[in-house]
Design an enzyme around this catalytic site. Structure first.
Site, mmCIF file in Angstrom:
data_model
loop_
_atom_site.group_PDB
_atom_site.id
_atom_site.type_symbol
_atom_site.label_atom_id
_atom_site.label_comp_id
_atom_site.label_asym_id
_atom_site.label_seq_id
_atom_site.Cartn_x
_atom_site.Cartn_y
_atom_site.Cartn_z
ATOM 1 N N TYR A 33 0.743 -1.138 0.026
ATOM 2 C CA TYR A 33 -0.058 0.201 -0.063
ATOM 3 C C TYR A 33 0.659 1.341 0.075
ATOM 4 O O TYR A 33 2.109 1.371 0.347
ATOM 5 C CB TYR A 33 -1.102 -0.050 1.372
ATOM 6 C CG TYR A 33 -0.163 0.149 2.709
ATOM 7 C CD1 TYR A 33 0.480 -0.495 3.072
ATOM 8 C CD2 TYR A 33 -0.803 1.611 3.302
ATOM 9 C CE1 TYR A 33 1.010 -0.240 4.524
ATOM 10 C CE2 TYR A 33 -0.202 1.920 4.396
ATOM 11 C CZ TYR A 33 0.748 1.131 4.979
ATOM 12 O OH TYR A 33 1.437 1.394 6.396
ATOM 13 N N ARG A 52 8.122 4.314 -4.695
ATOM 14 C CA ARG A 52 8.159 2.972 -3.425
ATOM 15 C C ARG A 52 7.142 1.968 -3.778
ATOM 16 O O ARG A 52 7.450 0.698 -3.563
ATOM 17 C CB ARG A 52 7.751 3.746 -2.191
ATOM 18 C CG ARG A 52 8.153 2.509 -1.079
ATOM 19 C CD ARG A 52 8.223 3.209 0.497
ATOM 20 N NE ARG A 52 6.777 3.866 0.587
ATOM 21 C CZ ARG A 52 6.529 4.616 1.678
ATOM 22 N NH1 ARG A 52 7.409 4.930 2.434
ATOM 23 N NH2 ARG A 52 5.226 5.182 1.755
ATOM 24 N N ARG A 100 -7.476 -20.568 -1.177
ATOM 25 C CA ARG A 100 -6.541 -20.391 -0.191
ATOM 26 C C ARG A 100 -5.498 -21.434 -0.289
ATOM 27 O O ARG A 100 -5.606 -22.495 -0.245
ATOM 28 C CB ARG A 100 -7.190 -20.342 1.444
ATOM 29 C CG ARG A 100 -6.407 -20.239 2.326
ATOM 30 C CD ARG A 100 -7.061 -20.220 3.577
ATOM 31 N NE ARG A 100 -5.937 -19.712 4.873
ATOM 32 C CZ ARG A 100 -5.034 -20.495 5.412
ATOM 33 N NH1 ARG A 100 -5.218 -21.635 5.057
ATOM 34 N NH2 ARG A 100 -3.968 -19.901 6.228
ATOM 35 N N LYS A 144 6.385 -2.035 1.810
ATOM 36 C CA LYS A 144 5.236 -1.313 2.610
ATOM 37 C C LYS A 144 4.224 -2.452 2.562
ATOM 38 O O LYS A 144 3.269 -2.094 1.660
ATOM 39 C CB LYS A 144 4.945 -0.010 2.077
ATOM 40 C CG LYS A 144 4.094 1.034 3.100
ATOM 41 C CD LYS A 144 4.163 2.212 2.741
ATOM 42 C CE LYS A 144 3.261 3.061 3.231
ATOM 43 N NZ LYS A 144 3.159 3.266 4.697
ATOM 44 N N GLU A 176 11.721 2.552 13.967
ATOM 45 C CA GLU A 176 10.830 3.551 13.737
ATOM 46 C C GLU A 176 9.667 3.649 14.653
ATOM 47 O O GLU A 176 9.588 2.839 15.644
ATOM 48 C CB GLU A 176 10.589 3.433 12.064
ATOM 49 C CG GLU A 176 9.957 1.919 12.078
ATOM 50 C CD GLU A 176 9.962 1.597 10.375
ATOM 51 O OE1 GLU A 176 9.926 2.674 9.686
ATOM 52 O OE2 GLU A 176 9.629 0.508 10.238
ATOM 53 N N LEU A 201 11.116 1.278 7.114
ATOM 54 C CA LEU A 201 10.512 1.671 6.033
ATOM 55 C C LEU A 201 11.302 2.818 5.339
ATOM 56 O O LEU A 201 11.461 3.881 6.305
ATOM 57 C CB LEU A 201 8.954 2.136 6.068
ATOM 58 C CG LEU A 201 8.448 2.350 4.634
ATOM 59 C CD1 LEU A 201 7.990 1.015 3.782
ATOM 60 C CD2 LEU A 201 7.099 3.202 5.076
HETATM 61 N N1 PDD Z 1 2.847 4.952 7.338
HETATM 62 N N2 PDD Z 1 7.597 3.746 9.073
HETATM 63 C C1 PDD Z 1 6.417 3.173 8.829
HETATM 64 C C2 PDD Z 1 6.374 1.645 9.668
HETATM 65 C C3 PDD Z 1 5.028 3.602 8.332
HETATM 66 O O1 PDD Z 1 3.943 3.003 8.232
HETATM 67 C C4 PDD Z 1 5.274 4.845 7.750
HETATM 68 C C5 PDD Z 1 4.160 5.648 6.966
HETATM 69 C C6 PDD Z 1 6.514 5.396 7.685
HETATM 70 C C7 PDD Z 1 6.570 6.912 7.098
HETATM 71 O O2 PDD Z 1 6.560 6.848 5.710
HETATM 72 P P1 PDD Z 1 5.809 7.956 4.756
HETATM 73 O O3 PDD Z 1 6.857 9.143 5.121
HETATM 74 O O4 PDD Z 1 6.420 7.527 3.281
HETATM 75 O O5 PDD Z 1 4.649 8.216 4.967
HETATM 76 C C8 PDD Z 1 7.422 4.777 8.375
HETATM 77 C C9 PDD Z 1 1.626 5.531 6.717
HETATM 78 C C10 PDD Z 1 1.447 6.961 6.702
HETATM 79 C C11 PDD Z 1 0.415 4.799 6.972
HETATM 80 O O6 PDD Z 1 0.525 3.406 7.187
HETATM 81 O O7 PDD Z 1 -0.490 5.389 7.301
#
Ligand code: PDD
Length: 281
Positions: A33, A52, A100, A144, A176, A201
């Site tokens: 996503y 990405r 499945r 992601k 993170e 990420l």
């Molecule tokens: N999440 N690390 C993780 C684990 C994340 O899920 C996200 C973003 C980031 C920051 O990435 P970016 O700057 O590209 O948004 C870092 C999104 C916002 C979400 O899951 O809603």
């Protein structure tokens, strides 16, 4: 008002949007996503998010569902149809629908879902309070995927403690936030954020903020740091598409920058917003 969402090639009211119970996104979290923010009706870092997405799909052996331009048209149509000037668009691509089986199916059509969320990015930023939590996620956090249960559990546990979010820790170092990249600012004014590996990420907001920070002559160190070092720091913050640059004012009960948003975080947020207004598409 019901939203109009995009599912498998059609724009439909959210109540009518359907995905099969055999969808691999549902059964195996076999899906990736992106979340792209919208400010003043324009997308921030759109091409970074699509690059990405392409990488995440490639790492899982999945095709790109359509061209960057076709994805952009759908993003734009969704915010237009839903009257979104400030918010974000969520995009998910799953491997598709198959009986499945742990083996990846061949030749099935992917499922593509997109929807909008309204948000207020310009409100006052008070800063968030975080607690540390063991990082129990899988080892390919650079991809992601929609496997977000561990992050969701950590955030929920933090909320139960009366805090806003968790900072995840592995082998003694912060990886993170539950959905953000993490930073500290040392007492000498250097920005420290974890270097990019499969442990985190590669945030798209991170890339933009580090570029802007360098342009504004701020010094940056990309390396792991501990909770203890963060508690000693002058300030701390997180970045993500849904929070931009968000100050952190407390870590495991220790107040930072006097319990108020730090000046460097606030300045970087302002710079990111100004640049977004100029460069957004
Ligand atoms: N999440 N690390 C993780 C684990 C994340 O899920 C996200 C973003 C980031 C920051 O990435 P970016 O700057 O590209 O948004 C870092 C999104 C916002 C979400 O899951 O809603």
């Amino acid at each position: 008002m019901s939203r109009i969402v995009f599912v498998d090639g059609a724009f439909v009211p959210e109540e009518e949007a359907m995905v099969s119970v055999f969808d691999r996104g549902f059964l195996f979290a076999d899906a990736v996503y992106e979340v792209t923010s919208v400010l003043e009706g324009r997308f921030l870092d759109f091409d970074g998010h699509m690059a990405r997405l392409k990488r995440s799909l490639g790492e899982l052996g999945m095709e790109e569902p359509m061209s960057r331009d076709a994805l952009f048209e759908i993003h734009r149509e969704l915010i237009d149809r839903n009257g979104i000037r400030e918010g974000c668009v969520y995009l998910q691509v799953t491997r598709g629908v198959a009986d499945r089986d742990f083996l990846f199916p061949e030749g099935v059509a992917q499922t593509v879902v997109m929807f909008t969320q309204a948000k207020n990015f310009m409100g006052e930023k008070k800063g968030i309070r975080v607690v540390s939590s063991p990082d129990i996620r899988w080892k390919r956090r650079d991809v992601k995927t929609v496997q977000l249960l561990a992050a969701s559990m950590a955030k929920t546990a933090a909320k139960k403690l009366g805090k806003d979010d968790a900072w995840l820790v592995e082998d003694g170092f912060v990886t993170e936030g539950t959905s953000s990249n993490t930073y500290i600012v040392t007492r000498k004014g250097r920005i420290v954020t974890r270097n990019l590996t499969n442990a985190i990420l590669p945030g798209i907001t991170r890339a933009s903020v580090l570029k802007l920070a360098a342009e504004h002559k701020l010094e940056i160190e990309e390396r792991p740091f501990t909770i203890a070092e963060a508690q000693e720091a002058a300030e701390a913050f997180v970045t993500s598409a849904t929070s931009f640059v968000c100050p952190v004012v407390e870590i495991d009960g220790t107040e930072l920058s006097g319990g108020a948003p730090g000046p460097i975080a606030m300045r970087l947020n302002q710079i990111y917003i100004e640049e977004g207004k100029k460069a957004g598409i």
